[in-house]
Write a protein that holds these residues in place. Structure first.
Motif, PDB file in Angstrom:
ATOM      1  N   ALA A  19       0.835  -1.208   0.000  1.00 34.00           N
ATOM      2  CA  ALA A  19       0.000   0.000   0.000  1.00 34.00           C
ATOM      3  C   ALA A  19       0.860   1.245   0.000  1.00 34.00           C
ATOM      4  N   ILE A  20       1.939   1.241   0.775  1.00 28.08           N
ATOM      5  CA  ILE A  20       2.817   2.409   0.820  1.00 28.08           C
ATOM      6  C   ILE A  20       3.495   2.621  -0.523  1.00 28.08           C
ATOM      7  N   VAL A  21       4.001   1.552  -1.127  1.00 23.32           N
ATOM      8  CA  VAL A  21       4.676   1.671  -2.414  1.00 23.32           C
ATOM      9  C   VAL A  21       3.708   2.146  -3.485  1.00 23.32           C
ATOM     10  N   SER A  22       2.477   1.634  -3.489  1.00 25.06           N
ATOM     11  CA  SER A  22       1.532   2.023  -4.524  1.00 25.06           C
ATOM     12  C   SER A  22       0.947   3.410  -4.287  1.00 25.06           C
ATOM     13  N   ALA A  23       1.172   3.989  -3.117  1.00 28.51           N
ATOM     14  CA  ALA A  23       0.629   5.303  -2.815  1.00 28.51           C
ATOM     15  C   ALA A  23       1.395   6.413  -3.518  1.00 28.51           C
ATOM     16  N   ALA A  24       2.567   6.107  -4.051  1.00 26.26           N
ATOM     17  CA  ALA A  24       3.354   7.105  -4.761  1.00 26.26           C
ATOM     18  C   ALA A  24       3.489   6.683  -6.220  1.00 26.26           C
ATOM     19  N   ASP A  25       3.495   7.664  -7.092  1.00 21.83           N
ATOM     20  CA  ASP A  25       3.639   7.428  -8.516  1.00 21.83           C
ATOM     21  C   ASP A  25       5.023   7.919  -8.927  1.00 21.83           C
ATOM     22  N   THR A  26       5.822   7.052  -9.534  1.00 20.93           N
ATOM     23  CA  THR A  26       7.148   7.462  -9.978  1.00 20.93           C
ATOM     24  C   THR A  26       7.025   8.256 -11.265  1.00 20.93           C
ATOM     25  N   GLN A  27       7.571   9.464 -11.261  1.00 23.49           N
ATOM     26  CA  GLN A  27       7.580  10.337 -12.436  1.00 23.49           C
ATOM     27  C   GLN A  27       9.017  10.768 -12.706  1.00 23.49           C
ATOM     28  N   THR A  28       9.363  10.925 -13.966  1.00 20.50           N
ATOM     29  CA  THR A  28      10.699  11.358 -14.343  1.00 20.50           C
ATOM     30  C   THR A  28      10.637  12.783 -14.866  1.00 20.50           C
ATOM     31  N   VAL A  29      11.496  13.627 -14.301  1.00 17.92           N
ATOM     32  CA  VAL A  29      11.612  15.012 -14.751  1.00 17.92           C
ATOM     33  C   VAL A  29      13.090  15.246 -15.042  1.00 17.92           C
ATOM     34  N   GLY A  30      13.407  15.578 -16.268  1.00 17.75           N
ATOM     35  CA  GLY A  30      14.787  15.842 -16.638  1.00 17.75           C
ATOM     36  C   GLY A  30      15.721  14.683 -16.366  1.00 17.75           C
ATOM     37  N   GLY A  31      15.232  13.458 -16.523  1.00 14.54           N
ATOM     38  CA  GLY A  31      16.055  12.277 -16.320  1.00 14.54           C
ATOM     39  C   GLY A  31      16.199  11.850 -14.866  1.00 14.54           C
ATOM     40  N   VAL A  32      15.518  12.526 -13.947  1.00 17.61           N
ATOM     41  CA  VAL A  32      15.585  12.208 -12.523  1.00 17.61           C
ATOM     42  C   VAL A  32      14.215  11.675 -12.101  1.00 17.61           C
ATOM     43  N   GLU A  33      14.222  10.567 -11.358  1.00 16.81           N
ATOM     44  CA  GLU A  33      12.963   9.987 -10.896  1.00 16.81           C
ATOM     45  C   GLU A  33      12.549  10.586  -9.553  1.00 16.81           C
ATOM     46  N   PHE A  34      11.258  10.855  -9.430  1.00 11.52           N
ATOM     47  CA  PHE A  34      10.674  11.386  -8.205  1.00 11.52           C
ATOM     48  C   PHE A  34       9.458  10.541  -7.831  1.00 11.52           C
ATOM     49  N   GLU A  38       0.371  10.234  -3.759  1.00 14.88           N
ATOM     50  CA  GLU A  38      -0.968   9.936  -4.250  1.00 14.88           C
ATOM     51  C   GLU A  38      -1.839  11.191  -4.215  1.00 14.88           C
ATOM     52  N   GLY A  39      -2.638  11.360  -5.255  1.00  7.31           N
ATOM     53  CA  GLY A  39      -3.546  12.497  -5.327  1.00  7.31           C
ATOM     54  C   GLY A  39      -3.024  13.637  -6.179  1.00  7.31           C
ATOM     55  N   TYR A  40      -1.726  13.627  -6.480  1.00 10.35           N
ATOM     56  CA  TYR A  40      -1.137  14.659  -7.334  1.00 10.35           C
ATOM     57  C   TYR A  40      -1.088  14.144  -8.765  1.00 10.35           C
ATOM     58  N   THR A  41      -1.420  15.019  -9.714  1.00  6.08           N
ATOM     59  CA  THR A  41      -1.345  14.655 -11.126  1.00  6.08           C
ATOM     60  C   THR A  41      -0.494  15.670 -11.874  1.00  6.08           C
ATOM     61  N   TYR A  42       0.146  15.186 -12.921  1.00  4.59           N
ATOM     62  CA  TYR A  42       1.004  16.016 -13.767  1.00  4.59           C
ATOM     63  C   TYR A  42       0.141  17.038 -14.492  1.00  4.59           C
ATOM     64  N   LYS A  67      -0.215  18.656  -9.389  1.00  4.34           N
ATOM     65  CA  LYS A  67      -1.231  19.335  -8.588  1.00  4.34           C
ATOM     66  C   LYS A  67      -2.210  18.348  -7.970  1.00  4.34           C
ATOM     67  N   ASN A  68      -2.699  18.730  -6.787  1.00  6.04           N
ATOM     68  CA  ASN A  68      -3.870  18.080  -6.223  1.00  6.04           C
ATOM     69  C   ASN A  68      -4.883  19.183  -5.948  1.00  6.04           C
ATOM     70  N   SER A  69      -5.934  18.909  -5.238  1.00  7.54           N
ATOM     71  CA  SER A  69      -6.980  19.916  -5.059  1.00  7.54           C
ATOM     72  C   SER A  69      -6.536  21.092  -4.185  1.00  7.54           C
ATOM     73  N   ASP A  70      -5.514  20.908  -3.350  1.00  5.28           N
ATOM     74  CA  ASP A  70      -5.108  21.960  -2.416  1.00  5.28           C
ATOM     75  C   ASP A  70      -3.717  22.534  -2.651  1.00  5.28           C
ATOM     76  N   ASP A  71      -2.887  21.851  -3.389  1.00 11.87           N
ATOM     77  CA  ASP A  71      -1.471  22.203  -3.420  1.00 11.87           C
ATOM     78  C   ASP A  71      -0.855  21.796  -4.748  1.00 11.87           C
ATOM     79  N   GLU A  72       0.404  22.174  -4.916  1.00 14.60           N
ATOM     80  CA  GLU A  72       1.166  21.703  -6.056  1.00 14.60           C
ATOM     81  C   GLU A  72       2.604  21.457  -5.645  1.00 14.60           C
ATOM     82  N   ILE A  73       3.236  20.580  -6.387  1.00 17.22           N
ATOM     83  CA  ILE A  73       4.659  20.314  -6.232  1.00 17.22           C
ATOM     84  C   ILE A  73       5.311  20.797  -7.514  1.00 17.22           C
ATOM     85  N   LEU A  74       6.322  21.634  -7.374  1.00 18.67           N
ATOM     86  CA  LEU A  74       7.066  22.140  -8.522  1.00 18.67           C
ATOM     87  C   LEU A  74       8.472  21.565  -8.448  1.00 18.67           C
TER      88      LEU A  74
END
Length: 140
Positions: A19-34, A38-42, A67-74
């Motif tokens: 559950a913990i592992v699936s709660a995060a989505d791996t995304q690559t930005v500029g060749g770096v994985e982040f 959960e709840g944030y979308t590109y 972004k999610n409904s309340d915040d964003e990660i840049l």
């Protein structure tokens, strides 16, 4: 009886780890994985607008806005150049290590978001989010 308890305990640990592992989505930005929580979308439109505002800055290579409904990660990726760190006077800067990445953590009483800047090889990575816990969850 002890074997049953141990088996149940191990099963619960395995399920919670999945559950913990699936709660995060791996995304690559500029060749770096982040790990994007959960709840944030590109948000491609926000990325395009952000990158257009830096068209004349050849060092800025890539960015990701989630972004999610309340915040964003840049997430900002800068190559081969030390990014400008001329913060307004109300910023508090401190050296900090988050998830084995040593960098500069920035907070300001006039801002609702915090930021973390660190170097990874020839890249400088800046992450801005609502709080330090979100940054910690994002860094892989």
């Amino acid at each position: 009886m002890n074997k049953k308890i141990l088996t149940i305990l191990l099963l619960l640990i395995a399920v919670s780890t999945i559950a913990i592992v699936s709660a995060a989505d791996t995304q690559t930005v500029g060749g770096v994985e982040f790990n994007i929580p959960e709840g944030y979308t590109y948000d491609k439109e926000s990325v395009d607008v952000f990158l257009q505002s830096f068209e004349d800055d050849s060092a800025l290579n890539d960015a990701g806005v989630f972004k999610n409904s309340d915040d964003e990660i840049l997430v900002i990726i800068v190559y081969n150049d030390t990014p400008e760190t001329d913060f307004p006077d109300d910023y508090k800067l401190e050296n900090k290590t988050i998830n084995n990445k040593t960098g500069t953590f920035a907070t300001a009483s006039s801002r609702i978001n915090v930021g973390f800047l660190y170097q990874d090889g020839d890249k400088y990575i800046a992450i801005q989010a609502m709080d330090e816990d979100t940054i910690k969850a994002t860094i892989k």
